[in-house]
Write a protein that holds these residues in place. Structure first.
Motif, PDB file in Angstrom:
ATOM      1  N   TRP A 192     -22.672  74.449 -50.336  1.00  0.00           N
ATOM      2  CA  TRP A 192     -21.557  73.501 -50.324  1.00  0.00           C
ATOM      3  C   TRP A 192     -20.240  74.187 -49.991  1.00  0.00           C
ATOM      4  O   TRP A 192     -19.412  73.640 -49.259  1.00  0.00           O
ATOM      5  CB  TRP A 192     -21.446  72.804 -51.685  1.00  0.00           C
ATOM      6  CG  TRP A 192     -22.687  72.080 -52.094  1.00  0.00           C
ATOM      7  CD1 TRP A 192     -23.655  72.524 -52.953  1.00  0.00           C
ATOM      8  CD2 TRP A 192     -23.123  70.785 -51.642  1.00  0.00           C
ATOM      9  NE1 TRP A 192     -24.664  71.595 -53.072  1.00  0.00           N
ATOM     10  CE2 TRP A 192     -24.348  70.513 -52.295  1.00  0.00           C
ATOM     11  CE3 TRP A 192     -22.586  69.839 -50.783  1.00  0.00           C
ATOM     12  CZ2 TRP A 192     -25.049  69.325 -52.089  1.00  0.00           C
ATOM     13  CZ3 TRP A 192     -23.275  68.649 -50.577  1.00  0.00           C
ATOM     14  CH2 TRP A 192     -24.493  68.406 -51.217  1.00  0.00           C
TER      15      TRP A 192
ATOM     16  N   THR B 225     -15.849  74.570 -46.396  1.00  0.00           N
ATOM     17  CA  THR B 225     -14.411  74.875 -46.327  1.00  0.00           C
ATOM     18  C   THR B 225     -14.107  76.022 -45.364  1.00  0.00           C
ATOM     19  O   THR B 225     -12.934  76.339 -45.161  1.00  0.00           O
ATOM     20  CB  THR B 225     -13.867  75.235 -47.721  1.00  0.00           C
ATOM     21  OG1 THR B 225     -14.524  76.422 -48.194  1.00  0.00           O
ATOM     22  CG2 THR B 225     -14.103  74.107 -48.704  1.00  0.00           C
TER      23      THR B 225
ATOM     24  N   ASN C 258     -18.753  63.163 -41.871  1.00  0.00           N
ATOM     25  CA  ASN C 258     -19.033  62.597 -43.188  1.00  0.00           C
ATOM     26  C   ASN C 258     -19.712  61.241 -43.078  1.00  0.00           C
ATOM     27  O   ASN C 258     -19.701  60.603 -42.021  1.00  0.00           O
ATOM     28  CB  ASN C 258     -17.713  62.454 -43.958  1.00  0.00           C
ATOM     29  CG  ASN C 258     -17.872  62.599 -45.449  1.00  0.00           C
ATOM     30  OD1 ASN C 258     -18.971  62.593 -45.978  1.00  0.00           O
ATOM     31  ND2 ASN C 258     -16.756  62.754 -46.146  1.00  0.00           N
TER      32      ASN C 258
ATOM     33  N   ASP D 283     -19.127  63.935 -52.725  1.00  0.00           N
ATOM     34  CA  ASP D 283     -17.876  63.926 -53.486  1.00  0.00           C
ATOM     35  C   ASP D 283     -18.081  64.411 -54.924  1.00  0.00           C
ATOM     36  O   ASP D 283     -17.213  65.095 -55.492  1.00  0.00           O
ATOM     37  CB  ASP D 283     -17.273  62.518 -53.472  1.00  0.00           C
ATOM     38  CG  ASP D 283     -16.694  62.154 -52.109  1.00  0.00           C
ATOM     39  OD1 ASP D 283     -16.426  63.073 -51.317  1.00  0.00           O
ATOM     40  OD2 ASP D 283     -16.520  60.952 -51.839  1.00  0.00           O
TER      41      ASP D 283
ATOM     42  N   LEU E 269     -18.462  68.223 -54.761  1.00  0.00           N
ATOM     43  CA  LEU E 269     -17.150  68.846 -54.563  1.00  0.00           C
ATOM     44  C   LEU E 269     -16.356  68.862 -55.865  1.00  0.00           C
ATOM     45  O   LEU E 269     -15.707  69.857 -56.203  1.00  0.00           O
ATOM     46  CB  LEU E 269     -16.368  68.106 -53.477  1.00  0.00           C
ATOM     47  CG  LEU E 269     -16.962  68.097 -52.058  1.00  0.00           C
ATOM     48  CD1 LEU E 269     -16.052  67.328 -51.118  1.00  0.00           C
ATOM     49  CD2 LEU E 269     -17.208  69.509 -51.548  1.00  0.00           C
TER      50      LEU E 269
ATOM     51  N   ARG F 158     -11.541  68.932 -51.083  1.00  0.00           N
ATOM     52  CA  ARG F 158     -12.021  68.250 -49.878  1.00  0.00           C
ATOM     53  C   ARG F 158     -11.026  68.326 -48.734  1.00  0.00           C
ATOM     54  O   ARG F 158     -11.404  68.195 -47.571  1.00  0.00           O
ATOM     55  CB  ARG F 158     -12.340  66.796 -50.203  1.00  0.00           C
ATOM     56  CG  ARG F 158     -11.142  65.975 -50.675  1.00  0.00           C
ATOM     57  CD  ARG F 158     -11.588  64.600 -51.118  1.00  0.00           C
ATOM     58  NE  ARG F 158     -10.460  63.783 -51.566  1.00  0.00           N
ATOM     59  CZ  ARG F 158     -10.580  62.554 -52.047  1.00  0.00           C
ATOM     60  NH1 ARG F 158     -11.773  62.016 -52.148  1.00  0.00           N
ATOM     61  NH2 ARG F 158      -9.519  61.872 -52.428  1.00  0.00           N
TER      62      ARG F 158
ATOM     63  N   ILE G 152     -11.831  70.741 -45.954  1.00  0.00           N
ATOM     64  CA  ILE G 152     -13.009  70.516 -45.110  1.00  0.00           C
ATOM     65  C   ILE G 152     -12.563  69.892 -43.792  1.00  0.00           C
ATOM     66  O   ILE G 152     -12.034  68.779 -43.759  1.00  0.00           O
ATOM     67  CB  ILE G 152     -14.023  69.605 -45.816  1.00  0.00           C
ATOM     68  CG1 ILE G 152     -14.492  70.259 -47.118  1.00  0.00           C
ATOM     69  CG2 ILE G 152     -15.215  69.312 -44.912  1.00  0.00           C
ATOM     70  CD1 ILE G 152     -15.413  69.387 -47.948  1.00  0.00           C
TER      71      ILE G 152
ATOM     72  N   TYR H 226     -13.611  66.023 -42.826  1.00  0.00           N
ATOM     73  CA  TYR H 226     -13.989  65.226 -43.996  1.00  0.00           C
ATOM     74  C   TYR H 226     -13.740  63.728 -43.777  1.00  0.00           C
ATOM     75  O   TYR H 226     -14.520  62.885 -44.239  1.00  0.00           O
ATOM     76  CB  TYR H 226     -13.223  65.708 -45.222  1.00  0.00           C
ATOM     77  CG  TYR H 226     -13.483  64.885 -46.462  1.00  0.00           C
ATOM     78  CD1 TYR H 226     -14.570  65.151 -47.284  1.00  0.00           C
ATOM     79  CD2 TYR H 226     -12.641  63.817 -46.818  1.00  0.00           C
ATOM     80  CE1 TYR H 226     -14.819  64.392 -48.414  1.00  0.00           C
ATOM     81  CE2 TYR H 226     -12.882  63.055 -47.941  1.00  0.00           C
ATOM     82  CZ  TYR H 226     -13.976  63.337 -48.740  1.00  0.00           C
ATOM     83  OH  TYR H 226     -14.216  62.573 -49.846  1.00  0.00           O
TER      84      TYR H 226
END
Length: 318
Positions: free
Chosen positions: A185, A189, A197, A209, A212, A219, A222, A225
């Motif tokens: 995960w 980033t 998404n 979500d 995260l 987020r 990202i 996103y």
């Protein structure tokens, strides 16, 4: 595809954001005109556009009576048919298309209207009595439990049962060979990673979500996103076309798109929510009998990405 007027079922599925098997069902039921060239099925682009236009007029959830309860006459018409008497089933997995087909053949079965919405929208439709059942896969990051916490919150005051459909694997889509080494995960980033998404309210978006939040990942870091697609297949296809380096979805979509590698991350529970008051009605009993049947399970086994160990089991009364 820009200059083509004759489309394959796969291309139509991409345009309509539905499963390929659903395209075949539409053709079989006469709702989408098609023809053969040799052994291949083709659909004219204009017929697809006509289907979409008709859908804007008729593809909506049912209106309710003044008391709020659906009647057969108020269920949605399908491609110009005047009335629909049957069940409204919310959810997007092809498993539900297969369930619908079996339901039409069952002695106590009926026709079913498939409404392709995410888990939140499906539960809302069930709460508003605009649907009869909804498939959900909503992970709660605080408890690690699937679906039960959300059903309790989104169906307040309504006793419900949760019937297990299958377990599926969620993970990242990447190009074959995973050239950017996307494995966890936190990789989302990285500045060299672009992401695509799923839409708000679907189970996959909720999983992302919640992960995260639990992992403390911002987020906003990202890249991509806020870019959204409405199906697992659309996400995998976008990665295959190079529009993003990765996206989150189920394994089955990776098996359907060339050039995609799947990075497994999280096993999820995909389950069906029914109001307890409906459970003993013949159509609903037919659904349970189908889910528990060996015939139904054998058909699913050939598709891949399904753990059917608990299929058809009532796992919770909420």
């Amino acid at each position: 595809m820009k200059n083509e007027t004759s489309l394959t079922p796969e291309e139509v599925a991409g345009i309509l954001k539905i499963a390929k098997n659903t395209v075949y069902e539409l053709i079989k039921r006469g709702e989408l005109p098609a023809y053969r060239i040799g052994r291949k099925i083709r659909i004219d682009l204009q017929d697809v556009e006509n289907y979409k236009k008709q859908g804007k007029k008729t593809e909506h959830l049912p209106e309710t009576t003044p008391a709020g309860r659906i009647t057969a006459g108020t269920k949605p018409s399908i491609e110009g048919q005047t009335a629909f008497s049957g069940l409204v089933i919310c959810g997007q997995d092809v498993l539900l298309d297969i369930l619908t087909r079996h339901l039409e053949r069952h002695p106590n079965g009926t026709r079913a209207f498939r409404h392709y919405v995410g888990s939140f929208s499906g539960l809302l439709a069930l709460y508003q009595e605009k649907a009869d059942m909804s498939a959900v896969h909503l992970w709660d990051g605080d408890t690690g439990v699937y679906n039960i916490p959300y059903v309790r919150r989104l169906l307040p005051g309504i006793p419900a049962v949760i019937i297990h459909l299958a377990c599926r694997m969620q993970g990242f889509y990447a190009l074959k060979g995973n050239p950017k080494g996307i494995k966890q995960w936190q990789d989302l980033t990285r500045p060299d990673i672009s992401f695509i998404n799923r839409e708000k309210g679907c189970g996959t978006r909720v999983l992302l979500d919640e992960k995260l939040r639990v992992l403390g990942i911002d987020r906003r870091q990202i890249n991509g996103y806020k870019r959204e697609e409405n199906s697992h297949l659309a996400i995998a296809s976008a990665v295959a076309r190079g529009e993003a380096d990765t996206g989150l979805g189920i394994e089955k979509a990776a098996l359907q798109v060339r050039g995609i590698e799947f990075v497994p991350l999280h096993k999820e529970r995909y389950e069906l929510v029914i109001k307890k008051e409906d459970l003993e009605k013949p159509h609903f009993q037919a659904v349970i009998e189908i889910l528990q049947s060996e015939e139904f399970k054998r058909e699913l086994q050939g598709l891949g990405d399904y753990d059917l160990t608990e299929t058809g089991k009532i796992v919770a009364e909420v």
